[in-house]
Design a protein around this motif. Structure first.
Motif, mmCIF file in Angstrom:
data_model
loop_
_atom_site.group_PDB
_atom_site.id
_atom_site.type_symbol
_atom_site.label_atom_id
_atom_site.label_comp_id
_atom_site.label_asym_id
_atom_site.label_seq_id
_atom_site.Cartn_x
_atom_site.Cartn_y
_atom_site.Cartn_z
ATOM 1 N N TRP A 70 27.498 41.853 43.816
ATOM 2 C CA TRP A 70 28.125 40.545 43.879
ATOM 3 C C TRP A 70 27.832 39.646 42.673
ATOM 4 N N PRO A 71 26.709 39.799 41.958
ATOM 5 C CA PRO A 71 26.512 38.971 40.755
ATOM 6 C C PRO A 71 27.502 39.257 39.630
ATOM 7 N N PHE A 72 28.162 40.434 39.632
ATOM 8 C CA PHE A 72 29.142 40.729 38.580
ATOM 9 C C PHE A 72 30.343 39.791 38.718
ATOM 10 N N ARG A 73 30.828 39.287 37.583
ATOM 11 C CA ARG A 73 32.006 38.432 37.609
ATOM 12 C C ARG A 73 33.248 39.254 37.956
ATOM 13 N N PHE A 74 34.145 38.649 38.709
ATOM 14 C CA PHE A 74 35.371 39.334 39.092
ATOM 15 C C PHE A 74 36.240 39.598 37.865
ATOM 16 N N ALA A 75 36.874 40.774 37.875
ATOM 17 C CA ALA A 75 37.857 41.170 36.857
ATOM 18 C C ALA A 75 37.271 41.171 35.451
ATOM 19 N N SER A 76 35.975 41.522 35.334
ATOM 20 C CA SER A 76 35.330 41.527 34.027
ATOM 21 C C SER A 76 34.352 42.688 33.920
ATOM 22 N N TYR A 77 34.413 43.373 32.777
ATOM 23 C CA TYR A 77 33.451 44.419 32.460
ATOM 24 C C TYR A 77 32.441 43.948 31.412
#
Length: 227
Positions: free
Chosen positions: A111-118
């Motif tokens: 969940w800490p990963f930003r949406f739609a971003s690698y």
């Protein structure tokens, strides 16, 4: 102590585990396209989501499996042999605890990963020097331990009725293969589906009346154990 396996519990378990299987299948299909078929991360966006975004739904799938596990725990708790009953309940509760830990750890991982971003990856996190507690793969370890506990429970319940040992073995394989979320495997979908179908099948059967023998023991459970 555990309560009885009621028709209501079986219906709830069947519905919840079926939802877990559906979530897992949806994540697998999305990751299959976004991550790619090999270990090489192709970093595509599918439906505007990265494969890491799709994995954010996996903790929900783990939580939805819990009612199905409760059915197995209560069946183990009905064993008339005290030693096996206690061991079965302890093993079952251990599996439930592992599933809960996997859900919490998986949410903390993805969940800490930003949406739609690698822009951020697990590799970049390691390079940032996070504490060892955050770097330990708790979700992976919990799923593997849950699978091993289920294998032991399947051996302990090898004489249980209604094909329960088969269900336990398949579920154990589902948890072991379900330890991989980067990306997920297809096998857990089959395991969750099997558990949902089994709970639904039990729910459609009329519940056998339970009777007590002269010693106060559950005579119905005794008959099932000796079958």
């Amino acid at each position: 102590m555990t309560g009885p396996v009621t028709g209501g519990l079986l219906r709830i378990a069947a519905a919840c585990v079926a939802c877990a299987a559906s979530v897992w299948l949806a994540v697998w299909l999305q990751q299959y396209s976004a991550h790619g078929r090999t270990s090489v991360n192709e970093q595509r966006l599918v439906l505007g989501l990265t494969w890491m975004d799709a994995a954010k739904a996996l903790p929900l799938a783990m939580l939805l499996v819990l009612p199905g596990l409760e059915v197995l725990v209560r069946r183990a708790g009905s064993d008339v042999r005290i030693g096996r009953r206690r061991a079965g309940v302890v093993l079952g509760r251990g599996v439930q605890a592992c599933a809960l830990v996997a859900a919490v750890a998986g949410a903390a991982d993805f969940w800490p990963f930003r949406f739609a971003s690698y822009a951020e990856s697990f590799e970049s996190r390691r390079a940032d020097g996070l504490t060892w507690v955050l770097l330990v793969p708790w979700q992976f370890i919990s799923c593997v331990v849950a699978g091993l506990l289920l294998f032991v429970l399947a051996a302990l319940r090898r004489r249980a009725a209604d094909r329960e040992p088969v269900v336990l073995t398949i579920l154990a394989g589902g948890f072991v293969t379900g330890s991989l979320w980067t990306p997920v495997w297809f096998c857990p979908f089959l395991a969750w589906s099997g558990l949902a179908i089994w709970c639904g099948w039990l729910a459609r059967r009329p519940l056998a009346p339970r009777s007590l023998d002269a010693t106060g023991a559950d005579a119905t459970a005794t008959d099932e154990a000796s079958a």
